[in-house]
Each structure stands twice: as structure tokens, then as C-alpha cells.
Design an enzyme around this catalytic site. Structure first.
Site, PDB file in Angstrom:
ATOM      1  N   ASN A 210       6.941  -4.538  27.475  1.00 50.50           N
ATOM      2  CA  ASN A 210       6.298  -5.839  27.266  1.00 50.50           C
ATOM      3  C   ASN A 210       6.246  -6.585  28.596  1.00 50.50           C
ATOM      4  OD1 ASN A 210       8.827  -7.476  27.556  1.00 50.50           O
ATOM      5  ND2 ASN A 210       9.404  -6.216  25.801  1.00 50.50           N
ATOM      6  N   PHE A 324      17.102 -15.799  22.001  1.00 52.98           N
ATOM      7  CA  PHE A 324      15.829 -16.373  22.409  1.00 52.98           C
ATOM      8  C   PHE A 324      14.773 -16.015  21.374  1.00 52.98           C
ATOM      9  CE2 PHE A 324      15.381 -18.114  26.783  1.00 52.98           C
ATOM     10  CZ  PHE A 324      16.737 -18.234  27.045  1.00 52.98           C
ATOM     11  N   LYS A 338      15.492 -17.193  12.488  1.00 50.06           N
ATOM     12  CA  LYS A 338      16.250 -16.252  13.326  1.00 50.06           C
ATOM     13  C   LYS A 338      17.705 -16.691  13.479  1.00 50.06           C
ATOM     14  CE  LYS A 338      12.940 -14.579  15.922  1.00 50.06           C
ATOM     15  NZ  LYS A 338      12.015 -14.388  17.024  1.00 50.06           N
TER      16      LYS A 338
END
Ligand code: C5P
Length: 400
Positions: A210, A324, A338
Site C-alpha cells: 500500500n 490507527f 475499531k
């Protein structure tokens, strides 16, 4: 995070590496430090005091009986003003004097009078450096609390190759910055940061990855190091220069990151997972390069371990866990979900859609998502954002 308001004393002895200290003096001036330069008589044979006077705007001091420093006792006046003194290059002779409290010139007298942190960068021929007398003197200095900056190995001016080379100015600057920038409010804490992307191999040639550059994670590692933490940085492949004074563990795949993080986790007080870990990897990694054919190719992907979730499930009491979240939509809702799903204490949410935030750039705009609510931090340099994240973690650890 410059050195404004700090006074750095550079103390030069007679060695050819003295010329490198001109660069260091210039770097320190650019960092807004006040730089005072002391030289032994021998040092002035290698580089002129005038060089330092031009660079620092202060008068270079060579002998003890010069009284133009506001009519004070000069060596004491300099010692009182110093926030840090670096003896570099440090000759075997001056190291021996310092180790024995001998003060027979301006430099050794001032260094003896200093109460501030003292750093010594030995620079000499390998034989002199390795001589048991020099090593004993260095050990003694360490025992007195002096930080000895290990010399590098390389080609020395005498033609020999071995240890004895003074580290480059940039490295000396980093030692100085570590002492003088930031309050040491993280001293004694063990902190682990993950950073960068992972690479999931398809075959020996290709991988899935990525756009992460690792910058936010590296800034967090640097900021925590400057604040006195003992930092482990587990990094996927990046082009970044690792911060000094951190333990760097390089990994490639999500599985390798998992293994490195899980091995180091039990010793950590704070774990920050800034890495962009691949969620899927190829189900099979081909041993040979996959050859093209006329037909389309379908890749089968399988889940990688969710490191953060595993840490959340296995963490020890008192360990702070920060993840994050980067999303292209519903950022805060996703981040809140999350926080719960992964058992984290905080999720740093950063948008990919916003100018000045996200991958690669020097700035970021993040929101800290915590069980008690969200805090939006202003758009700022990633170094500044790193410090604000650490501020919040410290506040939470203190019970806020
Ligand atoms: O689940 P998601 O990838 O959106 O969550 C992001 C957070 O989880 C980041 O802190 C990231 O480092 C971490 N993560 C992880 N292991 C994975 C995927 C993400 O630790 N396999």
C-alpha cells in the site's frame, strides 16, 4: 523543536577531525542554539578560531587568562552558562586529563567546572584508542556520568583502518538534540511503534502493498525517543532514515510484523500501531515467478493476523494500546468501532480524503478517538502531531 535558548559548549582538542566541528557549529546555529567554542592550543593548529567566530558570532576561547568575558572568571562563567558540553574531537591526552581531573588550560578547566551533561567524542588512531590506558580512562569518564560517543570505524587520517574516526556532525547533533530538546517526560517507559507498509509476496518478484511511507510512525518513534522513552520501532519497508537511539526491527510481511511485535510486546508500557498492515496476503506464494499466459489470473487471498486485535486480547494490565485508522469514508464511526473491536485505548483516525493529511506528506490532521469521546487535533507537521498524540497517551496513563 529547535535549540533556542540553549547554550552548547563545543570543546575542541588537537585532532584532524576538528574541521568537522565547523559544520556542527553551523548546524547548531541554524537550530538557534548559542554556541560557545573552546579550543586547546593544539586544536588551533588544525582549524582557526576565526572560523568558529565567524560561524557562531561568539568569541572563541583558547587560554585561561583571557578576561574579556564580562570581567568574570571566564572558565566558571562559561561553565555556568552551558546547557551541554561536547568535547569533540577528544584526544587521548584530553580524555586522560578529564579522567583524572587535570585542569591545565581553558578547555580542561571549563569542562571540569561544568555541571551540565558532558559528552565526549574520542577521535584518534586505532592503536591509541584501543590502548588499555585510553579504554580505562573512557570507562572512568563513563563512571563519572560522561556520555562517550563511540567512534566510527573507517579510514583514519594516519592511513590505518579501524575504530577511532569521529562520527559525522549530523550524528553529533543528534546526541546533542537528544539531551536538549523536549522534557524527558517519557523516561523509563518502554514504547513500541510499528510503521510503514507490509509486503505480501505473490512470487519471488511481486508483492501486494500500500502507499504508506512510514512517516507518521517514524515521527512518533523520534518524538518518544526525544522525550526519554526506550523505543522499539518495528518497521515495514520504507525509504526513511530511521531515528537515532531507537531499536529498529525491520520486517516485510504482516506475519513477520506480527512475530516481531508479539515477541517485544510483553515488555512494553505503550504500543502504537501506526503501520498500514496488509489485511490479506496471497494464499500461496509461488516459489518461481508466475508466468503470464493468455488467460486471466485470479488470486486467492487469505487473512493476515490482526496484530492490534491480538494485542488487545492479550495485553497486560497498565499497557496502553493505540491503533490507527485510515478510511476513505465514515472515518469516525469506523474508528469508534475499531476501538471496541480491537480492545484498544485509543484510535488515531486520519482521513485519506483531506488535503494535508494521510500518506507521505509532512503534515497530518487526526482525531483521537477514545472511549470518553473524540479530540480533533489541528492540522500540523507530523512531528507536532506525534507529540500531541504522546501528550494524550501520557495524560491517559496518569489517569486523565
Ligand atoms: O482493521 P484496520 O486495518 O482498519 O485497523 C487499523 C489498525 O489495526 C492499525 O493500527 C493497524 O496497524 C492495525 N492492524 C493490525 N493488523 C492487521 C491490520 C491492521 O495490527 N492485520
Amino acid at each position: 523543536m529547535d535549540l533556542k535558548g540553549k547554550t552548547v559548549v563545543l570543546a575542541l582538542t588537537g585532532g584532524i577531525a576538528a574541521y568537522k566541528i565547523a559544520t556542527l557549529a553551523s548546524m547548531l546555529v541554524k537550530q538557534k542554539a548559542t554556541v560557545l567554542v573552546l579550543m586547546t592550543e593544539n586544536a588551533t593548529r588544525f582549524i582557526a578560531p576565526l572560523t568558529f567566530e565567524a560561524l557562531t558570532g561568539t568569541r572563541c576561547m583558547v587560554d585561561t587568562f583571557d578576561r574579556s568575558f564580562s570581567f568574570e572568571i571566564e572558565h566558571v562563567a562559561v561553565a555556568d552558562r552551558a546547557d551541554l558540553v561536547l568535547v569533540a574531537p577528544a584526544s587521548a591526552n584530553v580524555i586522560a586529563k578529564m579522567a583524572n581531573g587535570i585542569a591545565d588550560d581553558m578547555l580542561t578547566t571549563t569542562v571540569l567546572a561544568c555541571r551540565c551533561p558532558k559528552l565526549v567524542a574520542p577521535a584518534m588512531n586505532t592503536g591509541m584508542y584501543e590502548n588499555p590506558a585510553t579504554q580505562a580512562n573512557l570507562a572512568r569518564l563513563r563512571g563519572y556520568g560522561v556520555e562517550v560517543i563511540d567512534p566510527a570505524c573507517g579510514r583514519l587520517a594516519c592511513g590505518a583502518v579501524g575504530p577511532g574516526k569521529m562520527p559525522e556532525p549530523q550524528q553529533l547533533l543528534e546526541h546533542i538534540q537528544r539531551h536538549l530538546t523536549c522534557q524527558k517526560d517519557m523516561a523509563g517507559l518502554h514504547l513500541l511503534v510499528t510503521a510503514g507498509p507490509t509486503r505480501e509476496a505473490l512470487d519471488p518478484v511481486r508483492f501486494i502493498t500500500n502507499h504508506s511511507t512510514g512517516r507518521m510512525g517514524y515521527e512518533l518513534a523520534r518524538a518518544a525517543m526525544l522525550r526519554g522513552a526506550q523505543v522499539t520501532l518495528v518497521s515495514g519497508p520504507t525509504a526513511l532514515e530511521p531515528p537515532p537511539f531507537v531499536e529498529l526491527v525491520r520486517v516485510e510481511s504482516a506475519q513477520q510484523m506480527h512475530d516481531a511485535v508479539m515477541a517485544a510486546a510483553p515488555a512494553q508500557d505503550v504500543i502504537i500501531k501506526a503501520a498500514a498492515v496488509a489485511d490479506y496476503r496471497p494464499a500461496h506464494t509461488a516459489g518461481e515467478k508466475i508466468k503470464k499466459s493468455g488467460a486471466d489470473l485470479t488470486l486467492e487471498l487469505t487473512r493476515t493476523p490482526d496484530i492490534l486485535a491480538e494485542l488487545g486480547a492479550a495485553r497486560r494490565p497498565g499497557q496502553f494500546l493505540c491503533g490507527f485508522a485510515m478510511e476513505t469514508r465514515d472515518l469516525l464511526d469506523n474508528a469508534r468501532a475499531k476501538l471496541e473491536k480491537k480492545g484498544a485505548d485509543m484510535i488515531v483516525a486520519n482521513s485519506l480524503r483531506e488535503a494535508g493529511a494521510g500518506f507521505g506528506g509532512a503534515t497530518n490532521h487526526v482525531t483521537l478517538v477514545e472511549p470518553t469521546g473524540c479530540t480533533d487535533l489541528p492540522l500540523a507537521g507530523k512531528d507536532e502531531v506525534a507529540h500531541r498524540i504522546l501528550d494524550r497517551i501520557l495524560a491517559r496513563r496518569a489517569g486523565a
